[in-house]
Design a protein around this motif. Structure first.
Motif, PDB file in Angstrom:
ATOM      1  N   PRO A   7       0.685  -1.414   0.334  1.00 30.75           N
ATOM      2  CA  PRO A   7       0.436  -0.108   0.343  1.00 30.75           C
ATOM      3  C   PRO A   7       1.053   1.157  -0.008  1.00 30.75           C
ATOM      4  N   GLY A   8       0.175   2.666   0.157  1.00 29.66           N
ATOM      5  CA  GLY A   8       0.838   3.579  -0.773  1.00 29.66           C
ATOM      6  C   GLY A   8       0.424   4.472  -1.196  1.00 29.66           C
ATOM      7  N   SER A   9       1.144   6.006  -1.064  1.00 31.17           N
ATOM      8  CA  SER A   9       0.025   7.034  -1.724  1.00 31.17           C
ATOM      9  C   SER A   9       0.572   7.067  -3.366  1.00 31.17           C
ATOM     10  N   PHE A  10       1.611   7.342  -3.296  1.00 28.41           N
ATOM     11  CA  PHE A  10       2.295   6.893  -4.587  1.00 28.41           C
ATOM     12  C   PHE A  10       2.239   7.937  -6.068  1.00 28.41           C
ATOM     13  N   ASP A  11       2.516   9.220  -4.262  1.00 31.59           N
ATOM     14  CA  ASP A  11       2.133  10.602  -5.484  1.00 31.59           C
ATOM     15  C   ASP A  11       3.307  11.114  -5.408  1.00 31.59           C
ATOM     16  N   VAL A  35      -3.601   1.498  -3.783  1.00 29.86           N
ATOM     17  CA  VAL A  35      -3.212   3.220  -4.051  1.00 29.86           C
ATOM     18  C   VAL A  35      -4.118   4.057  -3.268  1.00 29.86           C
ATOM     19  N   LEU A  36      -3.971   4.495  -1.820  1.00 24.65           N
ATOM     20  CA  LEU A  36      -4.381   5.411  -0.947  1.00 24.65           C
ATOM     21  C   LEU A  36      -5.174   6.417  -1.662  1.00 24.65           C
ATOM     22  N   ASN A  37      -6.921   6.673  -1.664  1.00 24.69           N
ATOM     23  CA  ASN A  37      -6.570   8.051  -2.201  1.00 24.69           C
ATOM     24  C   ASN A  37      -7.850   8.116  -1.056  1.00 24.69           C
ATOM     25  N   PRO A  68      -7.468   0.711  -6.362  1.00 22.42           N
ATOM     26  CA  PRO A  68      -6.935   1.725  -5.974  1.00 22.42           C
ATOM     27  C   PRO A  68      -8.047   1.642  -3.924  1.00 22.42           C
ATOM     28  N   PHE A  69      -8.178   2.558  -3.192  1.00 22.26           N
ATOM     29  CA  PHE A  69      -9.040   1.756  -1.838  1.00 22.26           C
ATOM     30  C   PHE A  69      -9.143   3.461  -1.025  1.00 22.26           C
ATOM     31  N   GLU A  70      -9.551   2.908  -0.836  1.00 24.27           N
ATOM     32  CA  GLU A  70     -10.018   4.266   0.642  1.00 24.27           C
ATOM     33  C   GLU A  70     -10.555   3.754   1.788  1.00 24.27           C
ATOM     34  N   GLY A  71     -10.255   4.641   2.826  1.00 16.44           N
ATOM     35  CA  GLY A  71      -9.923   4.328   4.407  1.00 16.44           C
ATOM     36  C   GLY A  71      -9.185   3.223   4.923  1.00 16.44           C
ATOM     37  N   LEU A  72      -9.168   2.290   6.265  1.00 16.29           N
ATOM     38  CA  LEU A  72      -8.539   1.332   6.514  1.00 16.29           C
ATOM     39  C   LEU A  72      -7.808   0.303   6.007  1.00 16.29           C
ATOM     40  N   LEU A  73      -6.726   0.424   5.775  1.00 15.11           N
ATOM     41  CA  LEU A  73      -5.504  -0.596   4.827  1.00 15.11           C
ATOM     42  C   LEU A  73      -6.044  -1.979   5.507  1.00 15.11           C
ATOM     43  N   VAL A  74      -6.822  -2.320   6.982  1.00 10.82           N
ATOM     44  CA  VAL A  74      -6.769  -3.729   7.226  1.00 10.82           C
ATOM     45  C   VAL A  74      -8.404  -4.084   6.250  1.00 10.82           C
ATOM     46  N   ILE A  86       3.157  -5.569   2.792  1.00 13.93           N
ATOM     47  CA  ILE A  86       4.155  -5.355   2.556  1.00 13.93           C
ATOM     48  C   ILE A  86       4.657  -3.827   2.109  1.00 13.93           C
ATOM     49  N   ARG A  87       6.255  -3.162   3.082  1.00 18.67           N
ATOM     50  CA  ARG A  87       6.179  -1.665   3.347  1.00 18.67           C
ATOM     51  C   ARG A  87       7.976  -2.206   2.696  1.00 18.67           C
ATOM     52  N   GLY A  88       8.441  -1.252   2.598  1.00 21.24           N
ATOM     53  CA  GLY A  88       9.437  -0.079   2.614  1.00 21.24           C
ATOM     54  C   GLY A  88       9.953   0.321   3.618  1.00 21.24           C
ATOM     55  N   GLU A  96      10.100   4.312  13.328  1.00 21.48           N
ATOM     56  CA  GLU A  96       9.329   4.360  13.635  1.00 21.48           C
ATOM     57  C   GLU A  96       7.365   5.057  13.499  1.00 21.48           C
ATOM     58  N   TYR A  97       7.782   4.983  12.157  1.00 26.38           N
ATOM     59  CA  TYR A  97       6.571   5.641  11.982  1.00 26.38           C
ATOM     60  C   TYR A  97       5.188   3.814  11.580  1.00 26.38           C
ATOM     61  N   GLU A  98       6.720   3.362  10.445  1.00 28.00           N
ATOM     62  CA  GLU A  98       6.105   2.102  10.015  1.00 28.00           C
ATOM     63  C   GLU A  98       5.827   0.839  11.037  1.00 28.00           C
ATOM     64  N   GLN A 100       4.413   1.593  14.353  1.00 28.35           N
ATOM     65  CA  GLN A 100       3.501   2.506  14.951  1.00 28.35           C
ATOM     66  C   GLN A 100       1.820   1.197  13.853  1.00 28.35           C
ATOM     67  N   MET A 101       3.174   1.682  12.928  1.00 25.91           N
ATOM     68  CA  MET A 101       1.629   1.388  11.366  1.00 25.91           C
ATOM     69  C   MET A 101       1.111  -0.290  11.377  1.00 25.91           C
ATOM     70  N   ALA A 102       2.112  -0.616  11.240  1.00 27.47           N
ATOM     71  CA  ALA A 102       2.313  -2.050  11.584  1.00 27.47           C
ATOM     72  C   ALA A 102       1.691  -2.112  12.728  1.00 27.47           C
ATOM     73  N   THR A 104      -0.526  -1.507  14.631  1.00 24.90           N
ATOM     74  CA  THR A 104      -1.829  -0.460  14.788  1.00 24.90           C
ATOM     75  C   THR A 104      -2.646  -1.921  14.149  1.00 24.90           C
ATOM     76  N   ASN A 105      -1.716  -1.021  12.641  1.00 24.58           N
ATOM     77  CA  ASN A 105      -2.709  -2.684  11.676  1.00 24.58           C
ATOM     78  C   ASN A 105      -2.779  -3.991  12.206  1.00 24.58           C
ATOM     79  N   HIS A 106      -1.952  -4.923  13.035  1.00 26.64           N
ATOM     80  CA  HIS A 106      -1.910  -5.862  13.828  1.00 26.64           C
ATOM     81  C   HIS A 106      -2.432  -5.788  14.935  1.00 26.64           C
ATOM     82  N   LYS A 107      -2.911  -4.889  15.860  1.00 19.88           N
ATOM     83  CA  LYS A 107      -4.333  -5.229  16.909  1.00 19.88           C
ATOM     84  C   LYS A 107      -6.143  -4.829  15.783  1.00 19.88           C
ATOM     85  N   MET A 108      -5.603  -3.964  14.722  1.00 19.84           N
ATOM     86  CA  MET A 108      -6.909  -4.601  14.465  1.00 19.84           C
ATOM     87  C   MET A 108      -7.782  -5.285  13.811  1.00 19.84           C
ATOM     88  N   GLU A 109      -6.445  -6.052  12.839  1.00 20.91           N
ATOM     89  CA  GLU A 109      -7.009  -7.086  12.749  1.00 20.91           C
ATOM     90  C   GLU A 109      -5.397  -8.627  12.820  1.00 20.91           C
TER      91      GLU A 109
HETATM   92  O1  PNS Z   1       3.219   6.101   0.807  1.00 17.24           O
HETATM   93  P1  PNS Z   1       2.425   6.492   2.114  1.00 17.24           P
HETATM   94  O2  PNS Z   1       1.734   7.990   2.085  1.00 17.24           O
HETATM   95  O3  PNS Z   1       3.954   6.004   3.326  1.00 17.24           O
HETATM   96  O4  PNS Z   1       1.454   5.371   2.719  1.00 17.24           O
HETATM   97  C1  PNS Z   1       0.488   5.001   4.132  1.00 17.24           C
HETATM   98  C2  PNS Z   1      -0.359   3.837   3.720  1.00 17.24           C
HETATM   99  C3  PNS Z   1      -1.257   5.292   2.888  1.00 17.24           C
HETATM  100  C4  PNS Z   1      -0.015   2.984   3.782  1.00 17.24           C
HETATM  101  C5  PNS Z   1      -0.950   4.525   4.882  1.00 17.24           C
HETATM  102  O5  PNS Z   1      -0.638   5.693   5.190  1.00 17.24           O
HETATM  103  C6  PNS Z   1      -2.855   4.371   4.895  1.00 17.24           C
HETATM  104  O6  PNS Z   1      -2.576   2.124   5.725  1.00 17.24           O
HETATM  105  N1  PNS Z   1      -3.879   4.305   5.197  1.00 17.24           N
HETATM  106  C7  PNS Z   1      -5.254   3.821   5.027  1.00 17.24           C
HETATM  107  C8  PNS Z   1      -5.955   4.482   6.797  1.00 17.24           C
HETATM  108  C9  PNS Z   1      -5.107   3.512   7.925  1.00 17.24           C
HETATM  109  O7  PNS Z   1      -5.220   2.634   7.935  1.00 17.24           O
HETATM  110  N2  PNS Z   1      -4.457   3.804   9.186  1.00 17.24           N
HETATM  111  C10 PNS Z   1      -4.497   2.880   9.965  1.00 17.24           C
HETATM  112  C11 PNS Z   1      -2.957   2.524   9.921  1.00 17.24           C
HETATM  113  S1  PNS Z   1      -1.933   3.343  11.341  1.00 17.24           S
END
Ligand code: PNS
Length: 162
Positions: A7-11, A35-37, A68-74, A86-88, A96-98, A100-102, A104-109
């Motif tokens: 997943p990513g913004s790819f912008d 692709v996050l919208n 494309p996707f909107e909302g939560l990654l999980v 998969i994240r780079g 730190e950000y990665e 936290q995100m991983a 949080t996502n694992h707690k939710m799913e």
């Molecule tokens: O390319 P990016 O901007 O680093 O990608 C970030 C992305 C899209 C992976 C992240 O922002 C995301 O998963 N957003 C969806 C919303 C979400 O699930 N947030 C909770 C995770 S903490």
């Protein structure tokens, strides 16, 4: 069958992203580039444009699809029936950000695991943000993004200048 999401913004999509896409497509049976919208943000390229660019630059990778996707990654992972995110990781500053995100996502799913690929040294400095900044000031971005992406960025920047 192992299905992964990158997943990513790819912008915009950079050679760094492409490197992760190529390498992770070899680790799974099917790779979905998500692709996050994000409607709260105003990206340079619309989600449709980013999907189109990614489709073009991944057209020779048969097990890669761009969605494309909107909302939560999980929620997206659940919808796509994918058990792997998969994240780079470029540098320690990403960690730190990665993490936290991983977590949080694992707690939710708990059924969705996140794995990290360290980016190739060639691209560890590269980000979409710096590409846009270089382009905004008329710099050469040909070594950072594929040719068709560079052309589209230039087009956008020219429109912004008029
Ligand atoms: O390319 P990016 O901007 O680093 O990608 C970030 C992305 C899209 C992976 C992240 O922002 C995301 O998963 N957003 C969806 C919303 C979400 O699930 N947030 C909770 C995770 S903490």
């Amino acid at each position: 069958m192992l299905k992964g999401i990158y997943p990513g913004s790819f912008d915009p999509v950079t050679y760094g992203h492409l490197d992760v896409i190529e390498r992770s497509s070899k680790l799974v049976d099917e790779l979905i580039v998500g692709v996050l919208n994000n409607k709260a943000k105003s990206p340079l390229f619309s989600a449709e444009e980013r999907v189109r660019m990614l489709n073009e630059v991944t057209k020779d990778m048969p097990n890669v699809t761009v969605v494309p996707f909107e909302g939560l990654l999980v929620d997206f992972a659940r919808k796509m029936d994918a058990g792997l995110v998969i994240r780079g990781l470029r540098a320690i500053t990403d960690f730190e950000y990665e993490l936290q995100m991983a977590q949080t996502n694992h707690k939710m799913e708990p059924d969705v695991e996140t794995v990290f690929l360290t980016t190739s040294l060639d691209y560890s400095y590269l980000s979409s943000t710096t590409v846009k900044e270089v382009a905004a000031f008329g710099g050469d971005i040909s070594q950072f993004v594929p040719g068709i992406v560079a052309d589209l960025i230039e087009e956008k920047m020219n429109k912004r200048r008029v």
